[in-house]
Design a protein around this motif. Structure first.
Motif, PDB file in Angstrom:
ATOM      1  N   MET A  95      11.331  -4.172 -13.224  1.00 24.24           N
ATOM      2  CA  MET A  95      12.354  -2.934 -12.566  1.00 24.24           C
ATOM      3  C   MET A  95      11.170  -1.886 -12.106  1.00 24.24           C
ATOM      4  SD  MET A  95      15.292  -3.635 -13.266  1.00 24.24           S
ATOM      5  CE  MET A  95      15.746  -2.305 -11.974  1.00 24.24           C
ATOM      6  N   ARG A  96      11.583  -1.111 -10.833  1.00 24.91           N
ATOM      7  CA  ARG A  96      10.565  -0.191 -10.652  1.00 24.91           C
ATOM      8  C   ARG A  96      11.250   0.815  -9.739  1.00 24.91           C
ATOM      9  NH1 ARG A  96       7.137  -2.222  -6.272  1.00 24.91           N
ATOM     10  NH2 ARG A  96       8.696  -3.680  -5.181  1.00 24.91           N
ATOM     11  N   GLN A  97      10.684   2.134  -9.861  1.00 25.55           N
ATOM     12  CA  GLN A  97      11.356   3.271  -9.284  1.00 25.55           C
ATOM     13  C   GLN A  97      10.714   3.153  -7.850  1.00 25.55           C
ATOM     14  OE1 GLN A  97       9.167   6.531  -8.959  1.00 25.55           O
ATOM     15  NE2 GLN A  97      10.741   6.884  -7.345  1.00 25.55           N
ATOM     16  N   LEU A  98      11.555   3.393  -6.870  1.00 23.89           N
ATOM     17  CA  LEU A  98      11.146   3.379  -5.429  1.00 23.89           C
ATOM     18  C   LEU A  98      10.907   4.809  -4.873  1.00 23.89           C
ATOM     19  CD1 LEU A  98      13.622   0.494  -4.098  1.00 23.89           C
ATOM     20  CD2 LEU A  98      11.137   0.245  -5.173  1.00 23.89           C
ATOM     21  N   GLY A  99      10.016   4.680  -3.736  1.00 26.45           N
ATOM     22  CA  GLY A  99       9.793   6.158  -3.196  1.00 26.45           C
ATOM     23  C   GLY A  99       8.719   7.152  -3.894  1.00 26.45           C
ATOM     24  N   THR A 100       8.099   7.992  -3.271  1.00 22.23           N
ATOM     25  CA  THR A 100       7.001   8.619  -3.750  1.00 22.23           C
ATOM     26  C   THR A 100       7.088  10.021  -3.342  1.00 22.23           C
ATOM     27  OG1 THR A 100       5.758   7.987  -1.856  1.00 22.23           O
ATOM     28  CG2 THR A 100       5.206   6.934  -3.815  1.00 22.23           C
ATOM     29  N   ARG A 101       7.858  10.442  -2.596  1.00 26.65           N
ATOM     30  CA  ARG A 101       7.942  11.886  -1.915  1.00 26.65           C
ATOM     31  C   ARG A 101       8.280  12.856  -2.842  1.00 26.65           C
ATOM     32  NH1 ARG A 101      11.097  12.547   3.296  1.00 26.65           N
ATOM     33  NH2 ARG A 101      11.099  14.702   2.655  1.00 26.65           N
ATOM     34  N   GLY A 102       7.413  13.805  -3.153  1.00 30.64           N
ATOM     35  CA  GLY A 102       7.581  14.839  -4.231  1.00 30.64           C
ATOM     36  C   GLY A 102       7.563  14.520  -5.605  1.00 30.64           C
ATOM     37  N   ILE A 103       7.420  13.246  -6.105  1.00 28.99           N
ATOM     38  CA  ILE A 103       7.295  12.848  -7.353  1.00 28.99           C
ATOM     39  C   ILE A 103       5.765  12.835  -7.904  1.00 28.99           C
ATOM     40  CG2 ILE A 103       7.663  10.508  -8.610  1.00 28.99           C
ATOM     41  CD1 ILE A 103       9.894  10.155  -6.436  1.00 28.99           C
ATOM     42  N   THR A 117      15.776  -5.159 -17.228  1.00 31.43           N
ATOM     43  CA  THR A 117      15.841  -6.659 -16.702  1.00 31.43           C
ATOM     44  C   THR A 117      15.086  -7.267 -17.876  1.00 31.43           C
ATOM     45  OG1 THR A 117      15.910  -5.773 -14.489  1.00 31.43           O
ATOM     46  CG2 THR A 117      14.837  -7.903 -14.963  1.00 31.43           C
ATOM     47  N   SER A 118      15.612  -8.545 -18.191  1.00 32.90           N
ATOM     48  CA  SER A 118      14.890  -9.526 -18.660  1.00 32.90           C
ATOM     49  C   SER A 118      14.727 -10.869 -17.707  1.00 32.90           C
ATOM     50  CB  SER A 118      15.741 -10.103 -19.798  1.00 32.90           C
ATOM     51  OG  SER A 118      15.874  -9.210 -20.835  1.00 32.90           O
ATOM     52  N   GLY A 119      13.536 -11.390 -17.661  1.00 31.92           N
ATOM     53  CA  GLY A 119      13.162 -12.329 -16.714  1.00 31.92           C
ATOM     54  C   GLY A 119      12.280 -13.404 -17.267  1.00 31.92           C
ATOM     55  N   ASN A 120      12.267 -14.586 -16.699  1.00 30.30           N
ATOM     56  CA  ASN A 120      11.482 -15.753 -17.386  1.00 30.30           C
ATOM     57  C   ASN A 120      10.173 -15.697 -16.756  1.00 30.30           C
ATOM     58  OD1 ASN A 120      11.900 -16.676 -14.805  1.00 30.30           O
ATOM     59  ND2 ASN A 120      12.578 -18.500 -15.203  1.00 30.30           N
ATOM     60  N   TYR A 121       9.696 -14.682 -15.813  1.00 29.58           N
ATOM     61  CA  TYR A 121       8.317 -14.710 -15.261  1.00 29.58           C
ATOM     62  C   TYR A 121       7.382 -13.609 -15.712  1.00 29.58           C
ATOM     63  CZ  TYR A 121      11.019 -10.905 -13.082  1.00 29.58           C
ATOM     64  OH  TYR A 121      12.023  -9.847 -12.955  1.00 29.58           O
ATOM     65  N   GLU A 122       7.828 -12.880 -16.617  1.00 32.12           N
ATOM     66  CA  GLU A 122       6.934 -11.714 -17.176  1.00 32.12           C
ATOM     67  C   GLU A 122       6.046 -12.392 -18.256  1.00 32.12           C
ATOM     68  OE1 GLU A 122       8.055  -8.002 -18.051  1.00 32.12           O
ATOM     69  OE2 GLU A 122       9.266  -7.747 -16.393  1.00 32.12           O
ATOM     70  N   ARG A 123       6.565 -13.355 -19.031  1.00 27.59           N
ATOM     71  CA  ARG A 123       6.040 -13.611 -20.068  1.00 27.59           C
ATOM     72  C   ARG A 123       6.548 -15.089 -20.447  1.00 27.59           C
ATOM     73  NH1 ARG A 123       6.838 -10.611 -25.211  1.00 27.59           N
ATOM     74  NH2 ARG A 123       7.947  -9.083 -23.679  1.00 27.59           N
ATOM     75  N   ALA A 166      16.244 -14.064 -13.832  1.00 29.34           N
ATOM     76  CA  ALA A 166      16.298 -12.751 -14.159  1.00 29.34           C
ATOM     77  C   ALA A 166      17.889 -12.277 -14.410  1.00 29.34           C
ATOM     78  CB  ALA A 166      15.520 -11.806 -13.270  1.00 29.34           C
ATOM     79  N   VAL A 167      17.850 -11.258 -15.572  1.00 27.68           N
ATOM     80  CA  VAL A 167      19.321 -10.342 -15.453  1.00 27.68           C
ATOM     81  C   VAL A 167      18.807  -9.104 -15.447  1.00 27.68           C
ATOM     82  CG1 VAL A 167      21.324 -10.092 -16.807  1.00 27.68           C
ATOM     83  CG2 VAL A 167      20.106 -12.392 -17.255  1.00 27.68           C
ATOM     84  N   THR A 168      19.605  -8.300 -14.830  1.00 33.35           N
ATOM     85  CA  THR A 168      19.558  -6.849 -14.745  1.00 33.35           C
ATOM     86  C   THR A 168      20.683  -6.406 -15.122  1.00 33.35           C
ATOM     87  OG1 THR A 168      17.999  -6.867 -12.846  1.00 33.35           O
ATOM     88  CG2 THR A 168      19.210  -5.054 -13.429  1.00 33.35           C
TER      89      THR A 168
END
Ligand code: AMP
Ligand code: MG
Length: 302
Positions: A12-20, A196-202, A228-230
Motif C-alpha cells: 500500500m502506498r500514499q500517492l502524490g507529493t504536493r505540499g507533503i 494489505t496482505s500479499g503473497n509477494y512481499e515475503r 493480495a487482499v486489501t
C-alpha cells in the motif's frame, strides 16, 4: 532449493507529493513513513516523537525476532494465559488476535509461528505465539492515538496506513504482478485505515514454486490462490483490525471471507486479487467497488 525473498516494495502506498513532507526510516524489519500535510515543524517533531515511542514499545513487548521481548520470553515459558500475563499496554493486541482466532474458527491463528519455523519461511524468527499479522496495525493505532489530530498526518508502517486529521489521502494498492504501478486507487478518508496482505512481499520458493508466508491456521498449509487482499476499516475498527482482517481474509478467500465480514465486521471493506496473472481480476463487494477511483482489471461482485 529454498530461496527466501523479502521484497522492499510495499503493498500500500500514499500517492502524490504536493505540499507533503515525508519522513521515512527503517524499523521492525520494515519501513515506517510519516507523511505530513501542512502543520508546523514543531507539530511534525511531536508526531514523530509519539510515533517513535509507540513503535519502540511494540518492538520491546511484541517483537517475535527479539528474544528479549515480552512475547518471546512468555512463549519460551510455554505461556497459556496470555491476557493475564502480558503488559497492560499491549493487552488489546492479544485480545484482538485471540478474538479473530475464535471468530474465524482458527483460520487466523497466532500459533502458526511454530509451523512457519519448521517450513523455513522468512528468517526463521517466528515465535511460538506470533502476532506478526496484527502487531504493525496495533503500532499504527498507538502512534495515531498519541497525535493531537489538529494536523493532517498519514501514519504508515510497512503498508499499514491510518489517517490522522481531517483530510483524505489518495492511496494505491500495488499491482501484485508487478506490471503496472497500481491495481487500484482510492481515497482513504479521515480516521480510516487500510492494510494489505500479499503473497509477494515475503515468501519461499521451493523447486520453482512460490509459497506464501501466510498459512491456513486450521490446517498449517500454505494458502494458495490469492495474490493480495486489501482491507479498509472505519475509525472505530482501526489499523490493528485492518491488519488482522487482511491476514484472516487472505486465508478465508472471497466467499467465506465475505460471510465472515458480514457477520462480524460489517463496516470493513475488502478487495481480493486472485493469483491469476494471466487473467487478472479483482473480487469485491459493491461498497468497495464504489470507492475505487481507478482499477486496472475487471471487478467481480461478491
Ligand atoms: P500480514 O502481512 O499482516 O498478513 O501478516 C503475515 C504474518 O502473519 C506472517 O509473516 C506470520 O508471522 C503471521 N501469520 C501467517 N499466517 C497466519 C495465520 N493464519 N494467522 C495469524 N498469523 C499468521
Ligand atoms: Mg495482517
Amino acid at each position: 532449493m529454498v530461496a527466501v525473498v523479502a521484497a522492499a516494495a510495499l503493498a500500500m502506498r500514499q500517492l502524490g507529493t504536493r505540499g507533503i513532507v515525508r519522513e521515512r526510516w527503517p524499523v521492525m524489519g520494515t519501513v515506517a513513513v510519516l507523511a505530513h500535510r501542512g502543520g508546523t515543524p514543531e507539530a511534525r517533531v511531536e508526531a514523530r516523537a509519539k510515533t517513535d515511542a509507540a513503535y519502540s514499545l511494540v518492538e520491546r513487548l511484541l517483537s517475535a525476532w527479539n528474544p528479549e521481548s515480552e512475547l518471546s520470553r512468555l512463549a519460551r515459558e510455554g505461556c497459556t494465559n496470555w491476557l493475564e500475563r502480558v503488559s497492560v499496554e499491549v493487552r488489546p493486541c492479544y485480545a484482538e488476535a485471540l478474538r479473530l482466532a475464535e471468530l474465524s474458527g482458527g483460520a487466523f491463528n497466532p500459533r502458526v509461528g511454530v509451523k512457519l519455523r519448521e517450513l523455513g519461511v522468512g528468517s526463521g524468527t517466528y515465535s511460538d505465539f506470533d502476532l506478526g499479522a496484527i502487531a504493525k496495525g496495533f503500532a499504527v493505532d498507538l502512534a495515531a492515538a498519541g497525535m493531537r489530530g489538529d494536523a493532517d498526518v498519514l501514519v504508515d508502517l510497512g503498508g499499514n496506513l491510518r489517517v490522522v486529521g481531517t483530510g483524505a489521502w489518495r492511496t494505491g494498492v500495488r499491482d501484485p504482478f508487478h506490471r503496472g504501478a497500481n491495481a487500484a486507487v482510492f481515497d482513504l478518508a479521515p480516521g480510516e485505515s487500510v492494510a494489505t496482505s500479499g503473497n509477494y512481499e515475503r515468501f519461499i520458493e521451493r523447486d520453482g514454486i512460490r509459497y506464501s508466508h501466510i498459512l491456513d491456521g486450521r490446517t498449517g498449509e500454505h494458502v494458495a490462490g490469492i495474490a493480495a487482499v486489501t482491507v479498509v476499516t472505519p475509525p472505530e475498527y482501526g489499523a490493528m483490525l485492518a491488519d488482522g482482517l487482511s491476514t484472516t481474509l487472505f486465508v478465508l478467500g472471497p466467499e467465506e471471507g465475505m460471510r465472515f465480514l458480514r457477520s462480524h465486521y460489517p463496516r470493513a471493506l475488502a478487495l481480493w486479487i486472485p493469483d491469476c496473472p494471466d487473467s487478472p481480476r479483482m473480487v469485491a463487494p459493491p461498497e468497495m467497488k464504489s470507492r475505487l477511483l481507478e482499477c486496472a482489471w475487471p471487478i467481480i461482485n461478491i
